[in-house]
Design a protein around this motif. Sequence first.
Motif, PDB file in Angstrom:
ATOM      1  N   GLY A  33      45.356  23.299  49.010  1.00 44.84           N
ATOM      2  CA  GLY A  33      45.859  24.088  47.895  1.00 44.84           C
ATOM      3  C   GLY A  33      45.800  25.595  48.100  1.00 44.84           C
ATOM      4  N   LEU A  34      45.340  26.046  49.245  1.00 39.99           N
ATOM      5  CA  LEU A  34      45.202  27.487  49.485  1.00 39.99           C
ATOM      6  C   LEU A  34      46.556  28.154  49.698  1.00 39.99           C
ATOM      7  CD1 LEU A  34      42.133  27.518  51.884  1.00 39.99           C
ATOM      8  CD2 LEU A  34      42.178  28.173  49.481  1.00 39.99           C
ATOM      9  N   THR A  35      46.660  29.397  49.228  1.00 39.06           N
ATOM     10  CA  THR A  35      47.873  30.189  49.400  1.00 39.06           C
ATOM     11  C   THR A  35      47.583  31.348  50.331  1.00 39.06           C
ATOM     12  OG1 THR A  35      48.542  29.653  47.136  1.00 39.06           O
ATOM     13  CG2 THR A  35      49.640  31.514  48.190  1.00 39.06           C
ATOM     14  N   VAL A  36      48.375  31.473  51.380  1.00 37.18           N
ATOM     15  CA  VAL A  36      48.237  32.588  52.323  1.00 37.18           C
ATOM     16  C   VAL A  36      49.050  33.758  51.784  1.00 37.18           C
ATOM     17  CG1 VAL A  36      48.688  33.365  54.679  1.00 37.18           C
ATOM     18  CG2 VAL A  36      47.898  31.032  54.277  1.00 37.18           C
ATOM     19  N   ASP A  53      44.768  33.823  48.769  1.00 35.33           N
ATOM     20  CA  ASP A  53      44.792  34.174  47.348  1.00 35.33           C
ATOM     21  C   ASP A  53      43.535  33.620  46.665  1.00 35.33           C
ATOM     22  OD1 ASP A  53      45.371  34.737  44.723  1.00 35.33           O
ATOM     23  OD2 ASP A  53      47.175  33.495  44.626  1.00 35.33           O
ATOM     24  N   PRO A  54      42.717  34.500  46.063  1.00 36.30           N
ATOM     25  CA  PRO A  54      41.476  34.038  45.437  1.00 36.30           C
ATOM     26  C   PRO A  54      41.633  33.610  43.980  1.00 36.30           C
ATOM     27  CG  PRO A  54      41.547  36.407  45.398  1.00 36.30           C
ATOM     28  CD  PRO A  54      42.801  35.947  46.105  1.00 36.30           C
ATOM     29  N   THR A  55      42.843  33.606  43.447  1.00 35.77           N
ATOM     30  CA  THR A  55      43.068  33.303  42.037  1.00 35.77           C
ATOM     31  C   THR A  55      42.504  31.930  41.670  1.00 35.77           C
ATOM     32  OG1 THR A  55      45.105  34.610  42.127  1.00 35.77           O
ATOM     33  CG2 THR A  55      44.833  33.152  40.233  1.00 35.77           C
ATOM     34  N   GLU A  99      42.523  42.601  47.381  1.00 34.94           N
ATOM     35  CA  GLU A  99      43.501  43.609  46.954  1.00 34.94           C
ATOM     36  C   GLU A  99      44.182  43.183  45.652  1.00 34.94           C
ATOM     37  OE1 GLU A  99      45.213  47.254  47.119  1.00 34.94           O
ATOM     38  OE2 GLU A  99      43.704  46.474  48.470  1.00 34.94           O
ATOM     39  N   LEU A 100      44.409  41.885  45.476  1.00 37.69           N
ATOM     40  CA  LEU A 100      45.057  41.395  44.258  1.00 37.69           C
ATOM     41  C   LEU A 100      44.220  41.715  43.026  1.00 37.69           C
ATOM     42  CD1 LEU A 100      46.240  37.897  45.544  1.00 37.69           C
ATOM     43  CD2 LEU A 100      47.619  39.949  45.258  1.00 37.69           C
ATOM     44  N   ASP A 101      42.902  41.523  43.126  1.00 36.81           N
ATOM     45  CA  ASP A 101      42.011  41.847  42.008  1.00 36.81           C
ATOM     46  C   ASP A 101      42.024  43.342  41.716  1.00 36.81           C
ATOM     47  OD1 ASP A 101      41.229  39.227  41.684  1.00 36.81           O
ATOM     48  OD2 ASP A 101      39.442  39.438  42.934  1.00 36.81           O
ATOM     49  N   ARG A 102      42.032  44.138  42.772  1.00 35.79           N
ATOM     50  CA  ARG A 102      42.043  45.588  42.613  1.00 35.79           C
ATOM     51  C   ARG A 102      43.319  46.048  41.903  1.00 35.79           C
ATOM     52  NH1 ARG A 102      39.247  47.544  47.602  1.00 35.79           N
ATOM     53  NH2 ARG A 102      40.372  45.746  48.261  1.00 35.79           N
TER      54      ARG A 102
END
Length: 119
Positions: A33-36, A53-55, A99-102
């Motif tokens: 299920g991981l997204t690169v 992706d850590p979502t 970076e997505l969280d930032r």
Amino acid sequence: MTPEEIKRKRANSILRELIPEALSGLADEQLRGLTVTEVVCSKGRSDADVYLDPTGIDEDEQRVILKKLKKVTRGLEAYCLKAEGWYKSPKFHFKFDQELDRVKRMDELFAKIEKELNG
């Protein structure tokens, strides 16, 4: 852009497609299920940082996933090597993309500032 930079960008792009394919073939549901989000090859293309992706994944789960990925990295590298017919595959280093969280936090701050200025 130099020919070396073009080759590196091409390798990044190819790996961004191949790694999720390789992950989808694994038995572990958590890894499938991981997204690169991004792949960044080193200058000589001997190493590649693979950002995930850590979502929806907390820090404890991230540590567990990274340990699992460390165990299957050789298989993923072999998959990419075979799929592209390369002589040598870069060594993968998996990381969660912070970076997505930032960016999300910055958007929230800008929205708050705009609300304060207008309200």
